[in-house]
Scaffold this motif. Structure first.
Motif, PDB file in Angstrom:
ATOM      1  N   THR A   1       1.197  -1.658  -0.143  1.00 39.09           N
ATOM      2  CA  THR A   1       0.092  -0.500   0.229  1.00 39.09           C
ATOM      3  C   THR A   1       0.435   1.151   0.436  1.00 39.09           C
ATOM      4  N   SER A   2       2.665   1.307   0.702  1.00 36.53           N
ATOM      5  CA  SER A   2       2.665   2.483   0.209  1.00 36.53           C
ATOM      6  C   SER A   2       3.435   2.935  -0.403  1.00 36.53           C
ATOM      7  N   LYS A   3       2.981   1.922  -2.160  1.00 34.25           N
ATOM      8  CA  LYS A   3       3.842   2.336  -3.512  1.00 34.25           C
ATOM      9  C   LYS A   3       2.527   2.564  -4.105  1.00 34.25           C
ATOM     10  N   ASN A   4       0.904   1.919  -3.591  1.00 30.02           N
ATOM     11  CA  ASN A   4       0.010   1.799  -4.138  1.00 30.02           C
ATOM     12  C   ASN A   4      -0.580   0.695  -4.983  1.00 30.02           C
ATOM     13  N   ILE A   5       0.372  -0.371  -4.994  1.00 25.59           N
ATOM     14  CA  ILE A   5       0.242  -1.352  -5.370  1.00 25.59           C
ATOM     15  C   ILE A   5      -0.989  -2.169  -4.392  1.00 25.59           C
ATOM     16  N   LEU A   6      -2.452  -1.916  -4.619  1.00 29.53           N
ATOM     17  CA  LEU A   6      -3.462  -2.167  -3.864  1.00 29.53           C
ATOM     18  C   LEU A   6      -4.055  -3.574  -4.230  1.00 29.53           C
ATOM     19  N   PHE A   7      -5.103  -3.681  -3.246  1.00 29.76           N
ATOM     20  CA  PHE A   7      -5.877  -4.715  -3.773  1.00 29.76           C
ATOM     21  C   PHE A   7      -7.414  -4.670  -4.598  1.00 29.76           C
ATOM     22  N   SER A   8      -6.961  -5.596  -5.694  1.00 33.93           N
ATOM     23  CA  SER A   8      -8.447  -4.655  -7.066  1.00 33.93           C
ATOM     24  C   SER A   8      -9.383  -4.556  -5.807  1.00 33.93           C
ATOM     25  N   PHE A   9     -10.082  -4.842  -5.347  1.00 32.08           N
ATOM     26  CA  PHE A   9     -11.642  -4.198  -4.799  1.00 32.08           C
ATOM     27  C   PHE A   9     -10.874  -2.504  -4.853  1.00 32.08           C
ATOM     28  N   ALA A  10      -9.572  -1.881  -4.763  1.00 34.53           N
ATOM     29  CA  ALA A  10      -9.531  -0.937  -4.806  1.00 34.53           C
ATOM     30  C   ALA A  10     -10.345   0.067  -5.993  1.00 34.53           C
ATOM     31  N   ALA A  11     -10.283  -0.707  -7.245  1.00 34.11           N
ATOM     32  CA  ALA A  11     -11.327  -0.346  -8.694  1.00 34.11           C
ATOM     33  C   ALA A  11     -12.072   0.774  -8.737  1.00 34.11           C
ATOM     34  N   GLU A  12     -12.801   0.709  -7.645  1.00 36.03           N
ATOM     35  CA  GLU A  12     -14.115   1.381  -8.063  1.00 36.03           C
ATOM     36  C   GLU A  12     -13.498   2.861  -7.446  1.00 36.03           C
ATOM     37  N   GLU A  13     -12.711   3.418  -6.633  1.00 35.07           N
ATOM     38  CA  GLU A  13     -12.095   4.378  -6.182  1.00 35.07           C
ATOM     39  C   GLU A  13     -10.721   5.010  -7.019  1.00 35.07           C
ATOM     40  N   VAL A  14     -10.161   3.921  -7.733  1.00 35.29           N
ATOM     41  CA  VAL A  14      -9.371   5.174  -8.478  1.00 35.29           C
ATOM     42  C   VAL A  14      -9.053   4.844  -9.866  1.00 35.29           C
ATOM     43  N   ILE A  15      -9.935   3.903 -10.408  1.00 39.63           N
ATOM     44  CA  ILE A  15     -10.026   4.194 -11.532  1.00 39.63           C
ATOM     45  C   ILE A  15     -10.997   5.455 -12.975  1.00 39.63           C
ATOM     46  N   PRO A  16     -11.348   5.952 -11.473  1.00 37.16           N
ATOM     47  CA  PRO A  16     -12.252   6.871 -12.101  1.00 37.16           C
ATOM     48  C   PRO A  16     -11.373   7.900 -11.902  1.00 37.16           C
ATOM     49  N   LYS A  17     -10.347   7.844 -11.621  1.00 41.57           N
ATOM     50  CA  LYS A  17      -9.643   9.164 -11.630  1.00 41.57           C
ATOM     51  C   LYS A  17      -8.527   8.697 -13.001  1.00 41.57           C
ATOM     52  N   SER A  18      -8.254   8.301 -13.389  1.00 44.51           N
ATOM     53  CA  SER A  18      -7.865   7.925 -14.089  1.00 44.51           C
ATOM     54  C   SER A  18      -7.539   8.575 -15.080  1.00 44.51           C
ATOM     55  N   ASP A  19      -6.355   9.224 -15.830  1.00 48.06           N
ATOM     56  CA  ASP A  19      -6.416   9.528 -17.327  1.00 48.06           C
ATOM     57  C   ASP A  19      -5.564   7.754 -18.281  1.00 48.06           C
ATOM     58  N   ILE A  20      -5.131   6.954 -18.150  1.00 45.59           N
ATOM     59  CA  ILE A  20      -4.737   6.215 -18.357  1.00 45.59           C
ATOM     60  C   ILE A  20      -4.755   4.325 -17.655  1.00 45.59           C
ATOM     61  N   VAL A  21      -5.584   3.611 -18.061  1.00 46.99           N
ATOM     62  CA  VAL A  21      -5.714   2.962 -17.579  1.00 46.99           C
ATOM     63  C   VAL A  21      -5.507   0.771 -18.416  1.00 46.99           C
ATOM     64  N   ILE A  22      -4.492   0.695 -17.939  1.00 42.29           N
ATOM     65  CA  ILE A  22      -3.508  -0.191 -18.440  1.00 42.29           C
ATOM     66  C   ILE A  22      -4.057  -1.854 -18.152  1.00 42.29           C
ATOM     67  N   LEU A  23      -5.179  -2.754 -18.910  1.00 46.94           N
ATOM     68  CA  LEU A  23      -6.095  -3.992 -18.314  1.00 46.94           C
ATOM     69  C   LEU A  23      -4.827  -5.053 -19.006  1.00 46.94           C
ATOM     70  N   THR A  24      -5.165  -6.103 -17.662  1.00 47.41           N
ATOM     71  CA  THR A  24      -4.469  -7.726 -18.255  1.00 47.41           C
ATOM     72  C   THR A  24      -5.431  -8.136 -19.230  1.00 47.41           C
ATOM     73  N   ALA A  25      -5.205  -8.804 -20.132  1.00 47.78           N
ATOM     74  CA  ALA A  25      -6.005  -9.853 -20.740  1.00 47.78           C
ATOM     75  C   ALA A  25      -7.318 -10.991 -19.888  1.00 47.78           C
ATOM     76  N   THR A  26      -6.734 -11.246 -19.069  1.00 48.75           N
ATOM     77  CA  THR A  26      -6.717 -12.385 -18.187  1.00 48.75           C
ATOM     78  C   THR A  26      -8.255 -11.610 -17.474  1.00 48.75           C
ATOM     79  N   THR A  27      -8.798 -10.507 -17.869  1.00 54.97           N
ATOM     80  CA  THR A  27      -9.591 -10.079 -16.648  1.00 54.97           C
ATOM     81  C   THR A  27     -11.081 -10.200 -17.595  1.00 54.97           C
TER      82      THR A  27
END
Length: 242
Positions: A138-164
């Motif tokens: 968490t100190s490096k912002n490597i977060l559990f995936s549940f944080a998606a709702e919080e951080v993705i809408p604030k992002s300019d670029i989103v990189i998705l692994t195709a395993t999604t």
């Protein structure tokens, strides 16, 4: 699961020449060679002894499965039927995303070794969302995936692994990414322009350059396939080389 259903619907019936479920990667050989990450599961695929006898269209239907090992086979089968795009650039799409990340907020869904530190140095703000608890920091912002709702809408670029695509999280992630430029990255990525209709802007996938060596290596437990696939094929929604 509209995106999953679309991928299944565009998959033709092709004879499967070979199917291998390896420790790191699953490969299906039909008209082409298709790959997908082997998603670990406590369950075996149903009818595992006869999967290689099923045509690609029926295998593709496994992508609907919540047994993610079955879904891995389904995605690999789909990828084995997709012809190379008519217009593409031979490059690593992660490098392009990195070039564009200066002064941007970037979220990476899936941990891509070798690039996390680079994005941390260049981006204004950088997050990694992961299911693997072993890499969380968490100190490096490597977060559990549940944080998606919080951080993705604030992002300019989103990189998705195709395993999604395999774990069915991609559609929700794309909904959250409506204000961002979206990259779909990795050997599991379907190189089809139908994905552009769902909010993906750049696809970074691969084409296998030596089927025989790749299959042999996967049977032997290969985890990192880059020595056996061609350079990344990268193309974007306009289908113009850049």
């Amino acid at each position: 699961m509209k995106l999953v259903e679309k991928l299944i619907s565009i998959t033709p019936e092709e004879k499967v020449r070979e199917l291998v479920i390896g420790l790191g990667w699953t490969v299906v050989l039909s008209k082409y060679a298709g790959m997908a990450m082997t998603y670990k599961s406590n369950e075996e695929p149903r009818n595992i002894e006869s999967l290689h006898e099923i045509d690609t269209r029926k295998l593709a239907e496994l992508l609907r499965s919540w047994n993610f090992l079955e879904a891995s086979v389904g995605l690999a089968a789909i990828n084995s039927t997709i012809p190379p795009p008519k217009s593409y650039k031979v490059a690593n799409a992660l490098d392009l995303a990195l070039q564009e990340s200066k002064d941007k907020t970037v979220t990476m869904v899936g941990y891509f070794p070798g690039y996390v530190d680079k994005f941390m140095e260049k981006a204004k703000r950088f997050y990694v969302l992961e299911l693997n608890q072993n890499v969380l920091n968490t100190s490096k912002n490597i977060l559990f995936s549940f944080a998606a709702e919080e951080v993705i809408p604030k992002s300019d670029i989103v990189i998705l692994t195709a395993t999604t695509i395999i774990n069915k999280s991609i559609e929700r992630l794309l909904q959250l990414s409506k204000s961002a430029k979206v990259y779909l990255i990795g050997p599991s990525s379907p190189l089809t322009d139908v994905l552009f209709d769902y909010g993906i802007d750049v696809i970074g996938g691969v084409r296998v350059k030596d089927e025989e060596k790749l299959v042999r290596a996967i049977k032997n437990g290969l985890h990192f396939p880059l020595a056996f696939i061609g350079k990344s094929l990268q193309f974007k929604g306009t289908l113009k080389t850049f």
